[in-house]
Design a protein around this motif. Sequence first.
Motif, PDB file in Angstrom:
ATOM      1  N   ASP A 267       0.923  -1.292  -0.075  1.00 55.57           N
ATOM      2  CA  ASP A 267       0.163   0.067   0.065  1.00 55.57           C
ATOM      3  C   ASP A 267       1.030   1.238  -0.125  1.00 55.57           C
ATOM      4  OD1 ASP A 267      -1.844   2.044   0.569  1.00 55.57           O
ATOM      5  OD2 ASP A 267      -3.166   1.087   1.858  1.00 55.57           O
ATOM      6  N   ALA A 268       0.770   1.965  -0.962  1.00 55.07           N
ATOM      7  CA  ALA A 268       1.496   3.521  -1.207  1.00 55.07           C
ATOM      8  C   ALA A 268       1.307   4.235   0.354  1.00 55.07           C
ATOM      9  CB  ALA A 268       1.094   4.142  -2.212  1.00 55.07           C
ATOM     10  N   ASP A 269       0.408   4.365   0.787  1.00 56.54           N
ATOM     11  CA  ASP A 269       0.088   5.158   1.810  1.00 56.54           C
ATOM     12  C   ASP A 269       0.707   4.566   3.153  1.00 56.54           C
ATOM     13  OD1 ASP A 269      -1.864   7.351   1.188  1.00 56.54           O
ATOM     14  OD2 ASP A 269      -3.312   5.788   0.432  1.00 56.54           O
ATOM     15  N   ARG A 270       1.044   3.372   3.130  1.00 54.87           N
ATOM     16  CA  ARG A 270       1.522   2.629   4.496  1.00 54.87           C
ATOM     17  C   ARG A 270       2.864   2.080   4.592  1.00 54.87           C
ATOM     18  NH1 ARG A 270      -3.697   2.333   4.088  1.00 54.87           N
ATOM     19  NH2 ARG A 270      -4.978   3.106   5.599  1.00 54.87           N
ATOM     20  N   ASP A 271       3.228   1.502   3.146  1.00 52.43           N
ATOM     21  CA  ASP A 271       4.487   0.770   2.991  1.00 52.43           C
ATOM     22  C   ASP A 271       5.621   1.267   2.614  1.00 52.43           C
ATOM     23  OD1 ASP A 271       2.876  -1.383   4.117  1.00 52.43           O
ATOM     24  OD2 ASP A 271       2.239  -1.950   2.296  1.00 52.43           O
ATOM     25  N   LEU A 272       5.685   2.493   2.055  1.00 53.68           N
ATOM     26  CA  LEU A 272       6.825   3.258   1.459  1.00 53.68           C
ATOM     27  C   LEU A 272       7.736   3.622   2.527  1.00 53.68           C
ATOM     28  CD1 LEU A 272       5.193   5.540  -1.344  1.00 53.68           C
ATOM     29  CD2 LEU A 272       6.093   3.295  -1.415  1.00 53.68           C
ATOM     30  N   VAL A 273       7.498   3.647   3.622  1.00 50.88           N
ATOM     31  CA  VAL A 273       8.232   4.037   4.967  1.00 50.88           C
ATOM     32  C   VAL A 273       9.394   2.876   4.909  1.00 50.88           C
ATOM     33  CG1 VAL A 273       6.939   2.845   6.427  1.00 50.88           C
ATOM     34  CG2 VAL A 273       8.280   4.647   7.306  1.00 50.88           C
TER      35      VAL A 273
ATOM     36  N   ASP B  92      -4.698   7.702   0.316  1.00 49.76           N
ATOM     37  CA  ASP B  92      -5.578   8.548   1.229  1.00 49.76           C
ATOM     38  C   ASP B  92      -4.583   9.827   1.475  1.00 49.76           C
ATOM     39  OD1 ASP B  92      -7.261   6.576   1.669  1.00 49.76           O
ATOM     40  OD2 ASP B  92      -5.961   5.434   3.024  1.00 49.76           O
ATOM     41  N   ASN B  93      -3.431  10.022   1.351  1.00 47.62           N
ATOM     42  CA  ASN B  93      -2.599  11.170   1.735  1.00 47.62           C
ATOM     43  C   ASN B  93      -1.624  11.462   0.810  1.00 47.62           C
ATOM     44  OD1 ASN B  93      -0.826  13.053   3.125  1.00 47.62           O
ATOM     45  ND2 ASN B  93      -1.152  12.223   5.061  1.00 47.62           N
ATOM     46  N   PRO B  94      -1.880  12.189  -0.256  1.00 44.30           N
ATOM     47  CA  PRO B  94      -1.168  12.358  -1.498  1.00 44.30           C
ATOM     48  C   PRO B  94       0.157  13.347  -1.048  1.00 44.30           C
ATOM     49  CG  PRO B  94      -3.434  12.979  -1.947  1.00 44.30           C
ATOM     50  CD  PRO B  94      -3.425  12.512  -0.494  1.00 44.30           C
ATOM     51  N   LYS B  95       0.089  14.078  -0.045  1.00 48.64           N
ATOM     52  CA  LYS B  95       1.479  14.841   0.334  1.00 48.64           C
ATOM     53  C   LYS B  95       2.470  14.046   0.792  1.00 48.64           C
ATOM     54  CE  LYS B  95       2.814  18.921   2.940  1.00 48.64           C
ATOM     55  NZ  LYS B  95       2.267  20.050   3.684  1.00 48.64           N
ATOM     56  N   LEU B  96       1.900  12.907   1.793  1.00 51.97           N
ATOM     57  CA  LEU B  96       2.774  12.140   2.481  1.00 51.97           C
ATOM     58  C   LEU B  96       3.490  10.974   1.463  1.00 51.97           C
ATOM     59  CD1 LEU B  96       4.058  10.590   4.853  1.00 51.97           C
ATOM     60  CD2 LEU B  96       1.995   9.305   5.169  1.00 51.97           C
ATOM     61  N   VAL B  97       2.572  10.601   0.590  1.00 51.50           N
ATOM     62  CA  VAL B  97       3.082   9.595  -0.387  1.00 51.50           C
ATOM     63  C   VAL B  97       4.162  10.475  -1.327  1.00 51.50           C
ATOM     64  CG1 VAL B  97       2.449   8.398  -2.634  1.00 51.50           C
ATOM     65  CG2 VAL B  97       1.169   8.078  -0.409  1.00 51.50           C
ATOM     66  N   LEU B  98       3.873  11.457  -1.802  1.00 51.16           N
ATOM     67  CA  LEU B  98       4.782  12.383  -2.728  1.00 51.16           C
ATOM     68  C   LEU B  98       5.909  12.563  -1.909  1.00 51.16           C
ATOM     69  CD1 LEU B  98       5.392  13.742  -5.491  1.00 51.16           C
ATOM     70  CD2 LEU B  98       4.187  15.651  -4.661  1.00 51.16           C
ATOM     71  N   GLY B  99       6.088  12.977  -0.662  1.00 46.09           N
ATOM     72  CA  GLY B  99       7.325  13.207  -0.050  1.00 46.09           C
ATOM     73  C   GLY B  99       8.248  11.811   0.207  1.00 46.09           C
ATOM     74  N   GLU B 100       7.417  10.733   0.292  1.00 48.69           N
ATOM     75  CA  GLU B 100       8.022   9.514   0.414  1.00 48.69           C
ATOM     76  C   GLU B 100       8.456   9.141  -0.986  1.00 48.69           C
ATOM     77  OE1 GLU B 100       8.293   6.842   3.109  1.00 48.69           O
ATOM     78  OE2 GLU B 100       8.442   9.132   3.545  1.00 48.69           O
TER      79      GLU B 100
ATOM     80  N   LEU C  93       9.922  11.431  -3.054  1.00 48.79           N
ATOM     81  CA  LEU C  93      11.186  12.209  -3.038  1.00 48.79           C
ATOM     82  C   LEU C  93      12.183  11.626  -2.252  1.00 48.79           C
ATOM     83  CD1 LEU C  93       9.144  15.479  -3.240  1.00 48.79           C
ATOM     84  CD2 LEU C  93      10.639  14.610  -4.962  1.00 48.79           C
ATOM     85  N   ARG C  94      11.828  10.982  -1.231  1.00 53.18           N
ATOM     86  CA  ARG C  94      12.817  10.453  -0.133  1.00 53.18           C
ATOM     87  C   ARG C  94      13.436   9.150  -0.988  1.00 53.18           C
ATOM     88  NH1 ARG C  94      13.108   6.445   3.201  1.00 53.18           N
ATOM     89  NH2 ARG C  94      10.883   5.798   2.962  1.00 53.18           N
ATOM     90  N   ILE C  95      12.546   8.325  -1.579  1.00 51.25           N
ATOM     91  CA  ILE C  95      12.998   7.135  -2.044  1.00 51.25           C
ATOM     92  C   ILE C  95      13.630   6.975  -3.399  1.00 51.25           C
ATOM     93  CG2 ILE C  95      12.171   4.701  -2.896  1.00 51.25           C
ATOM     94  CD1 ILE C  95       9.804   5.086  -0.877  1.00 51.25           C
ATOM     95  N   GLY C  96      13.273   7.885  -4.259  1.00 59.70           N
ATOM     96  CA  GLY C  96      13.983   8.191  -5.481  1.00 59.70           C
ATOM     97  C   GLY C  96      14.866   9.306  -5.675  1.00 59.70           C
ATOM     98  N   ARG C  97      15.789   9.488  -6.297  1.00 59.90           N
ATOM     99  CA  ARG C  97      16.631  10.390  -6.586  1.00 59.90           C
ATOM    100  C   ARG C  97      15.997  11.308  -7.432  1.00 59.90           C
ATOM    101  NH1 ARG C  97      21.690   9.446  -4.951  1.00 59.90           N
ATOM    102  NH2 ARG C  97      22.297   7.324  -4.877  1.00 59.90           N
ATOM    103  N   ARG C  98      14.802  10.739  -8.141  1.00 64.00           N
ATOM    104  CA  ARG C  98      13.881  11.813  -8.967  1.00 64.00           C
ATOM    105  C   ARG C  98      12.432  11.063  -8.752  1.00 64.00           C
ATOM    106  NH1 ARG C  98      18.482  12.573 -11.665  1.00 64.00           N
ATOM    107  NH2 ARG C  98      18.881  14.649 -12.664  1.00 64.00           N
ATOM    108  N   ALA C  99      11.455  11.863  -8.489  1.00 65.86           N
ATOM    109  CA  ALA C  99      10.006  11.478  -8.553  1.00 65.86           C
ATOM    110  C   ALA C  99       9.437  11.564  -9.859  1.00 65.86           C
ATOM    111  CB  ALA C  99       9.275  11.963  -7.559  1.00 65.86           C
TER     112      ALA C  99
END
Length: 220
Positions: free
Chosen positions: A85-91, A111-119, A121-127
């Motif tokens: 789940d993108a909302d819970r598992d990217l962490v 559920d939380n687009p801002k949180l997901v987009l932030g993740e 940007l953290r996981i990838g050198r580019r999003a």
Amino acid sequence: MSAVDSLPVPTTPGVAFEDAGARVDLRIIAELVEPGTRVLDIGCGDGSLMELLQARRGVDARGIELSQPGVNACVRRGLSVIQGDADRDLVHYPDAAFDYAILSQTIQATDNPKLVLGELLRIGRRAVVSFPNFGHWSVRSSLFFKGRMPVTKSLSYSWYDTPNIHFCTIRDFVELTRELGAEVESAVALNSAGERIGMRLPWAVWNLLGAQGVFVLRRR
């Protein structure tokens, strides 16, 4: 002038190629991804983008997909995918684990687009993010003249069965990137026929004429 309008004018780099069976935004994403890179496709569906990226760009592609049918379809294609789940598992992914973290036509269903987009940007050198634009003139027209929620090619569900829970416009998305401290490295807007809109037009025009937006972002 607003913060959104003060951002750089959108650009559309990339070498175009045709894949008749691929969704138009997936072809655009494939143009924007550098060959031979590591890619995480979040909400990868049936694996169409991963397969395209492997075939055309020679990437090392991994996927995460919520639905079991989607996971099954990816496995049948021989793709590397896990159910999540993108909302819970990217962490659980480490910082800068991939060159690109991709979210195609999915951010509006989280559920939380801002949180997901932030993740991303953290996981990838580019999003890389693609999404339907709720500010398109046909959407505005449907609401204004018909008083009804629109059904268009890029917003193809009726209001009562849509998976989209957070509609946004191109200008909304650009403002969100500013709030997250991200830089818009490149962007493409597509009209309702799937054709690119002029690359030197300002965001406000893209917001009116663009049925879809495709953005490449990175941390400042």
